[in-house]
Scaffold this motif. Structure first.
Motif, PDB file in Angstrom:
ATOM      1  N   LEU A 113      71.735  17.379  52.714  1.00  0.00           N
ATOM      2  CA  LEU A 113      72.940  18.064  53.317  1.00  0.00           C
ATOM      3  C   LEU A 113      73.736  18.673  52.131  1.00  0.00           C
ATOM      4  CD1 LEU A 113      73.994  15.372  55.815  1.00  0.00           C
ATOM      5  CD2 LEU A 113      72.674  17.329  56.203  1.00  0.00           C
ATOM      6  N   PRO A 114      74.010  18.516  51.206  1.00  0.00           N
ATOM      7  CA  PRO A 114      74.916  19.077  50.184  1.00  0.00           C
ATOM      8  C   PRO A 114      74.267  20.388  49.665  1.00  0.00           C
ATOM      9  CG  PRO A 114      75.051  16.808  49.530  1.00  0.00           C
ATOM     10  CD  PRO A 114      73.910  16.785  50.602  1.00  0.00           C
ATOM     11  N   SER A 115      72.934  20.127  49.633  1.00  0.00           N
ATOM     12  CA  SER A 115      72.269  21.597  49.181  1.00  0.00           C
ATOM     13  C   SER A 115      72.451  22.586  50.276  1.00  0.00           C
ATOM     14  CB  SER A 115      70.942  21.074  48.652  1.00  0.00           C
ATOM     15  OG  SER A 115      70.697  20.100  47.786  1.00  0.00           O
ATOM     16  N   LEU A 116      71.996  22.043  51.475  1.00  0.00           N
ATOM     17  CA  LEU A 116      72.067  23.218  52.483  1.00  0.00           C
ATOM     18  C   LEU A 116      73.251  23.741  52.650  1.00  0.00           C
ATOM     19  CD1 LEU A 116      69.767  21.354  55.582  1.00  0.00           C
ATOM     20  CD2 LEU A 116      69.310  23.428  54.106  1.00  0.00           C
ATOM     21  N   TYR A 117      74.440  23.164  52.556  1.00  0.00           N
ATOM     22  CA  TYR A 117      75.859  23.614  52.726  1.00  0.00           C
ATOM     23  C   TYR A 117      75.945  24.601  51.448  1.00  0.00           C
ATOM     24  CZ  TYR A 117      80.891  23.437  52.424  1.00  0.00           C
ATOM     25  OH  TYR A 117      82.015  24.131  52.470  1.00  0.00           O
ATOM     26  N   ALA A 118      75.498  24.268  50.301  1.00  0.00           N
ATOM     27  CA  ALA A 118      75.632  25.278  49.249  1.00  0.00           C
ATOM     28  C   ALA A 118      75.056  26.441  49.607  1.00  0.00           C
ATOM     29  CB  ALA A 118      75.266  24.656  48.058  1.00  0.00           C
ATOM     30  N   VAL A 119      73.890  26.290  50.085  1.00  0.00           N
ATOM     31  CA  VAL A 119      73.094  27.423  50.254  1.00  0.00           C
ATOM     32  C   VAL A 119      73.577  28.331  51.440  1.00  0.00           C
ATOM     33  CG1 VAL A 119      70.870  28.410  51.213  1.00  0.00           C
ATOM     34  CG2 VAL A 119      70.880  26.610  49.326  1.00  0.00           C
ATOM     35  N   ILE A 120      73.870  27.442  52.384  1.00  0.00           N
ATOM     36  CA  ILE A 120      74.532  28.273  53.572  1.00  0.00           C
ATOM     37  C   ILE A 120      75.977  29.147  53.260  1.00  0.00           C
ATOM     38  CG2 ILE A 120      75.663  27.967  55.799  1.00  0.00           C
ATOM     39  CD1 ILE A 120      73.710  25.891  56.235  1.00  0.00           C
ATOM     40  N   ARG A 121      76.683  28.662  52.283  1.00  0.00           N
ATOM     41  CA  ARG A 121      77.957  29.146  51.758  1.00  0.00           C
ATOM     42  C   ARG A 121      77.720  30.333  50.969  1.00  0.00           C
ATOM     43  NH1 ARG A 121      82.339  25.984  48.704  1.00  0.00           N
ATOM     44  NH2 ARG A 121      83.379  28.193  48.872  1.00  0.00           N
ATOM     45  N   ALA A 122      76.448  30.387  50.332  1.00  0.00           N
ATOM     46  CA  ALA A 122      76.058  31.517  49.493  1.00  0.00           C
ATOM     47  C   ALA A 122      74.683  32.167  50.308  1.00  0.00           C
ATOM     48  CB  ALA A 122      75.764  31.010  48.096  1.00  0.00           C
ATOM     49  N   ARG A 123      75.012  32.370  51.735  1.00  0.00           N
ATOM     50  CA  ARG A 123      73.761  32.711  52.395  1.00  0.00           C
ATOM     51  C   ARG A 123      73.453  34.321  52.073  1.00  0.00           C
ATOM     52  NH1 ARG A 123      78.159  31.895  55.266  1.00  0.00           N
ATOM     53  NH2 ARG A 123      78.987  33.322  56.569  1.00  0.00           N
ATOM     54  N   HIS A 124      74.465  35.119  51.585  1.00  0.00           N
ATOM     55  CA  HIS A 124      74.220  36.438  51.266  1.00  0.00           C
ATOM     56  C   HIS A 124      73.477  36.759  49.955  1.00  0.00           C
ATOM     57  CE1 HIS A 124      76.499  37.744  54.650  1.00  0.00           C
ATOM     58  NE2 HIS A 124      77.855  37.276  54.058  1.00  0.00           N
ATOM     59  N   THR A 125      73.671  35.726  49.076  1.00  0.00           N
ATOM     60  CA  THR A 125      73.241  35.674  47.788  1.00  0.00           C
ATOM     61  C   THR A 125      71.437  35.142  48.080  1.00  0.00           C
ATOM     62  OG1 THR A 125      75.112  35.249  46.617  1.00  0.00           O
ATOM     63  CG2 THR A 125      72.867  34.563  45.404  1.00  0.00           C
ATOM     64  N   PHE A 126      71.634  34.105  48.850  1.00  0.00           N
ATOM     65  CA  PHE A 126      70.119  33.531  49.150  1.00  0.00           C
ATOM     66  C   PHE A 126      69.417  34.789  49.619  1.00  0.00           C
ATOM     67  CE2 PHE A 126      67.583  31.637  52.390  1.00  0.00           C
ATOM     68  CZ  PHE A 126      66.417  30.939  51.643  1.00  0.00           C
ATOM     69  N   LEU A 127      69.654  35.459  50.997  1.00  0.00           N
ATOM     70  CA  LEU A 127      68.924  36.473  51.477  1.00  0.00           C
ATOM     71  C   LEU A 127      68.431  37.605  50.502  1.00  0.00           C
ATOM     72  CD1 LEU A 127      70.951  36.738  54.824  1.00  0.00           C
ATOM     73  CD2 LEU A 127      68.794  35.713  54.597  1.00  0.00           C
ATOM     74  N   ALA A 128      69.395  37.864  49.504  1.00  0.00           N
ATOM     75  CA  ALA A 128      69.272  38.892  48.495  1.00  0.00           C
ATOM     76  C   ALA A 128      68.033  38.511  47.513  1.00  0.00           C
ATOM     77  CB  ALA A 128      70.308  39.342  47.898  1.00  0.00           C
ATOM     78  N   GLU A 129      68.098  37.318  46.989  1.00  0.00           N
ATOM     79  CA  GLU A 129      67.018  36.723  46.382  1.00  0.00           C
ATOM     80  C   GLU A 129      65.845  36.472  47.123  1.00  0.00           C
ATOM     81  OE1 GLU A 129      68.236  32.863  44.849  1.00  0.00           O
ATOM     82  OE2 GLU A 129      70.181  33.656  43.872  1.00  0.00           O
TER      83      GLU A 129
END
Length: 208
Positions: A113-129
């Protein structure tokens, strides 16, 4: 040279290493069946312990990518959480016996849950990566490992399927061997994917 580019010589060397490791894993299962009949395919047998070892190495390498190399932070975090949760899941019997019943579910929840929350918050970075990672050799191996471990092995290891295949000759050991060895292959593919991700991260760091 682009960090995504892998030379032919390097590709052949890695392929050889992965082939040798895969062969060693299969030989280990074979030796377990011959010499360790009392613990084979059990929680303390070679196959199960090796599965946990492969997952633990994956988590360590991903932590190195994220915190040591500081590359692909959201991709590495999501993969680390996913494989870390899988590692905890592999210890379910031990956690239920020595901590409390259902302990692994609590630990997995605290990881995911904390990991998903962190990724969702940084979703634009995630999509670029992810756009870049999806074109890498590592992603192909990871997708293969995921399908083998979490889809094929679960379906292939169904008791009703082996009952249908073996009929009156059905023995649960056949079903367990099919599921656990296939799962072991899947974890090996996931390890290869994480190794490739680590090498990719190092190449990106050195080409800056």
């Amino acid at each position: 040279m682009s960090p995504e580019t892998i030379s032919f010589r390097s590709t052949c060397l890695r392929a050889l290493c992965y082939i040798l490791l895969t062969a060693a894993l299969v030989q280990g299962v074979y030796l377990e069946a011959i010499h360790l009949p009392d613990t084979r395919l059990s929680e303390v047998g070679f196959t199960e312990l090796t599965q946990s070892t492969l997952l633990a190495i994956c988590v360590i390498l991903l932590a190195y990518v994220r915190f040591g190399l500081r590359q692909l932070p959201t991709i590495s975090l999501l993969m680390m959480a996913f494989l870390g949760a899988s590692l905890v899941r592999e210890q379910d019997a031990l956690l239920d016996a020595y901590v409390f019943d259902g302990a692994w579910q609590v630990i997995v929840t605290l990881i995911v849950l904390p990991s998903l929350y962190a990724v969702i918050r940084a979703r634009h970075t995630f999509l670029a990566e992810f756009e870049r990672y999806a074109n890498s050799f590592s992603f192909g191996l990871f997708a293969a490992g995921f399908l083998v471990t979490y889809v094929f092995s679960r379906l292939y290891g169904r008791g009703e399927m082996w009952m249908a295949i073996l009929g009156d000759a059905y023995v649960r050991d056949f079903k367990n061997a099919a599921e656990e060895t296939t799962e072991l292959l899947g974890y090996a593919l996931l390890l290869f994917a994480v190794i490739e991700l680590t090498l990719l991260a190092r190449r990106r760091l050195t080409t800056r």
